[in-house]
Scaffold this motif. Structure first.
Motif, PDB file in Angstrom:
ATOM      1  N   ARG A  66     104.690 -17.834  31.209  1.00 28.33           N
ATOM      2  CA  ARG A  66     104.413 -19.254  31.032  1.00 28.33           C
ATOM      3  C   ARG A  66     102.915 -19.543  31.159  1.00 28.33           C
ATOM      4  NH1 ARG A  66     108.372 -22.957  31.438  1.00 28.33           N
ATOM      5  NH2 ARG A  66     106.851 -24.116  30.200  1.00 28.33           N
ATOM      6  N   THR A  67     102.458 -20.615  30.517  1.00 29.71           N
ATOM      7  CA  THR A  67     101.035 -20.951  30.494  1.00 29.71           C
ATOM      8  C   THR A  67     100.495 -21.231  31.883  1.00 29.71           C
ATOM      9  OG1 THR A  67     101.323 -21.910  28.283  1.00 29.71           O
ATOM     10  CG2 THR A  67      99.332 -22.516  29.493  1.00 29.71           C
ATOM     11  N   SER A  68     101.244 -22.021  32.659  1.00 29.92           N
ATOM     12  CA  SER A  68     100.763 -22.482  33.956  1.00 29.92           C
ATOM     13  C   SER A  68     101.602 -21.890  35.088  1.00 29.92           C
ATOM     14  CB  SER A  68     100.845 -24.016  34.017  1.00 29.92           C
ATOM     15  OG  SER A  68     100.648 -24.493  35.337  1.00 29.92           O
ATOM     16  N   LEU A  69     100.979 -21.708  36.231  1.00 38.16           N
ATOM     17  CA  LEU A  69     101.688 -21.223  37.410  1.00 38.16           C
ATOM     18  C   LEU A  69     102.777 -22.192  37.833  1.00 38.16           C
ATOM     19  CD1 LEU A  69     101.811 -19.030  39.622  1.00 38.16           C
ATOM     20  CD2 LEU A  69     100.168 -20.403  40.933  1.00 38.16           C
ATOM     21  N   ASP A  70     102.596 -23.474  37.524  1.00 43.18           N
ATOM     22  CA  ASP A  70     103.562 -24.496  37.922  1.00 43.18           C
ATOM     23  C   ASP A  70     104.729 -24.634  36.945  1.00 43.18           C
ATOM     24  OD1 ASP A  70     101.978 -25.151  40.145  1.00 43.18           O
ATOM     25  OD2 ASP A  70     100.761 -26.534  38.938  1.00 43.18           O
ATOM     26  N   SER A  71     104.701 -23.928  35.827  1.00 42.29           N
ATOM     27  CA  SER A  71     105.753 -24.067  34.815  1.00 42.29           C
ATOM     28  C   SER A  71     107.067 -23.478  35.317  1.00 42.29           C
ATOM     29  CB  SER A  71     105.345 -23.368  33.522  1.00 42.29           C
ATOM     30  OG  SER A  71     104.185 -23.948  32.972  1.00 42.29           O
ATOM     31  N   PHE A  72     108.166 -24.060  34.872  1.00 41.63           N
ATOM     32  CA  PHE A  72     109.503 -23.581  35.227  1.00 41.63           C
ATOM     33  C   PHE A  72     109.747 -22.220  34.595  1.00 41.63           C
ATOM     34  CE2 PHE A  72     114.086 -23.284  34.232  1.00 41.63           C
ATOM     35  CZ  PHE A  72     114.603 -23.364  35.525  1.00 41.63           C
ATOM     36  N   LEU A 211      99.350 -27.923  24.589  1.00 36.41           N
ATOM     37  CA  LEU A 211      99.426 -29.160  25.373  1.00 36.41           C
ATOM     38  C   LEU A 211      98.716 -29.011  26.708  1.00 36.41           C
ATOM     39  CD1 LEU A 211     103.131 -30.253  24.674  1.00 36.41           C
ATOM     40  CD2 LEU A 211     101.036 -31.094  23.591  1.00 36.41           C
ATOM     41  N   GLY A 212      97.684 -28.174  26.710  1.00 31.15           N
ATOM     42  CA  GLY A 212      96.922 -27.971  27.937  1.00 31.15           C
ATOM     43  C   GLY A 212      97.602 -26.954  28.838  1.00 31.15           C
ATOM     44  N   GLY A 213      98.382 -27.428  29.806  1.00 31.59           N
ATOM     45  CA  GLY A 213      99.052 -26.535  30.741  1.00 31.59           C
ATOM     46  C   GLY A 213     100.367 -25.992  30.235  1.00 31.59           C
ATOM     47  N   LYS A 214     100.721 -26.296  28.995  1.00 29.65           N
ATOM     48  CA  LYS A 214     101.955 -25.768  28.414  1.00 29.65           C
ATOM     49  C   LYS A 214     101.818 -25.736  26.899  1.00 29.65           C
ATOM     50  CE  LYS A 214     104.234 -30.304  28.567  1.00 29.65           C
ATOM     51  NZ  LYS A 214     105.425 -31.049  29.073  1.00 29.65           N
ATOM     52  N   CYS A 250     111.396 -25.795  29.120  1.00 26.00           N
ATOM     53  CA  CYS A 250     110.561 -24.744  28.521  1.00 26.00           C
ATOM     54  C   CYS A 250     110.705 -24.796  27.010  1.00 26.00           C
ATOM     55  CB  CYS A 250     111.000 -23.382  29.059  1.00 26.00           C
ATOM     56  SG  CYS A 250     110.076 -21.975  28.398  1.00 26.00           S
ATOM     57  N   ASP A 251     109.603 -24.774  26.302  1.00 20.62           N
ATOM     58  CA  ASP A 251     109.570 -24.699  24.840  1.00 20.62           C
ATOM     59  C   ASP A 251     110.327 -25.832  24.135  1.00 20.62           C
ATOM     60  OD1 ASP A 251     107.941 -22.537  24.802  1.00 20.62           O
ATOM     61  OD2 ASP A 251     109.357 -21.141  23.901  1.00 20.62           O
TER      62      ASP A 251
END
Length: 281
Positions: A66-72, A211-214, A250-251
């Motif tokens: 995932r793009t960000s550490l905070d992503s599900f 989208l930046g963080g995703k 996600c996605d």
């Protein structure tokens, strides 16, 4: 090109390749919950049964890229595999999911009928060897950074490690920053490697990190691009589907709505039937 057999754990086999029914690998990007996955698998099985399509349920137990550490990321290896096993046993569908480390393969093979190698990891030799030695069919995704003809080396790694049941999936190539483009020439090129080819209808319209963080996506281009892939010639489709893509964890931007799956598949089957048997120009 020869057909490839998916040996499902319920004893039924799915043949993929020339002269075989279209294969569909479809489900949510990641298991948001066991119940949601179960409902999607049940609906997709009903749709594909009506249309005469071979079906394998797809969902990730962990999205490690995932793009960000905070992503599900999903429920994780053990919980996710148990949820996938319940879907397989209760709905009666084969299962495909992706592995990210060689250490995951042995445990995943206890639940999965197809082991998937993510695009970012398509050159990881130890992962490919572990997947090949599992005895399962392997769905190998072409990296966004790899030419279709260079996938021969990844295929060779699998074959030299003992795997002959290989599917190759096209999911787009990097096109500048935060964008992908599909070179339809890659489909016949990869079929020339003597593997059935799958077209990833939804990741091909992804905007990585858009989208930046995703990641973003342009799902409005899924129908025209899948029609094009059907016309060029593929053996299967990969699709991320969701009952509410705009609220998917996600996605979502590149997922196709579950209630629009059957009309799209009906259209795609018509294109596929129209071009089957047509001689190359």
């Amino acid at each position: 090109m020869k057909s490839v057999t998916i040996n499902a754990q319920d004893g039924e086999a799915i043949n993929v390749g020339p002269g075989q029914p279209l294969l569909l690998l479809a489900g949510p990007c990641v298991l948001e919950s066991g119940e949601m996955g179960w409902e999607i698998a049940r609906e997709m099985k009903a749709i594909t049964s009506r249309l005469g399509i071979s079906y394998v349920f797809k969902a990730s137990f962990d999205k490690a890229n995932r793009t960000s550490l905070d992503s599900f990321r999903g429920p994780g290896l053990e919980t996710g595999l148990r949820q996938l096993g319940r879907i397989r046993d209760e709905i009666g569908v084969p299962i495909v999911s992706d592995v990210h480390e060689p250490a995951q393969v042995e445990r995943a093979a206890e639940f999965l009928d197809v082991i998937q190698i993510p695009a970012f990891l398509c050159r990881q030799t130890d992962l490919l060897v572990a997947a090949a030695q599992s005895g399962k069919t392997v769905n190998l995704k072409k990296g966004q950074f790899v030419s279709p003809w260079d996938m021969q080396h990844a295929v060779s790694k699998l074959r030299n490690a003992g795997c002959e049941r290989i599917l190759l999936t096209e999911r787009g190539a990097s096109f500048g920053y935060n964008n992908l483009v599909v070179d339809m020439r890659s489909l016949p090129v990869m079929r020339g490697l003597d593997c059935p080819v799958i077209y990833d209808a939804t990741h091909s319209v992804q905007l990585p990190g858009g989208l930046g963080g995703k990641s973003g996506g342009q799902r409005e281009f899924i129908p025209p691009l899948t029609r094009a892939a059907m016309a060029v010639g593929v053996d299967g489709l990969f699709m991320e589907v969701h009952p509410d893509p705009d609220n998917a964890l996600c996605d979502g931007p590149n997922s196709w709505p579950l209630d629009k799956v059957e009309p799209l598949l009906t259209q795609l089957l018509a294109v596929r039937q129209a071009v089957q048997g047509v001689s190359d120009a």
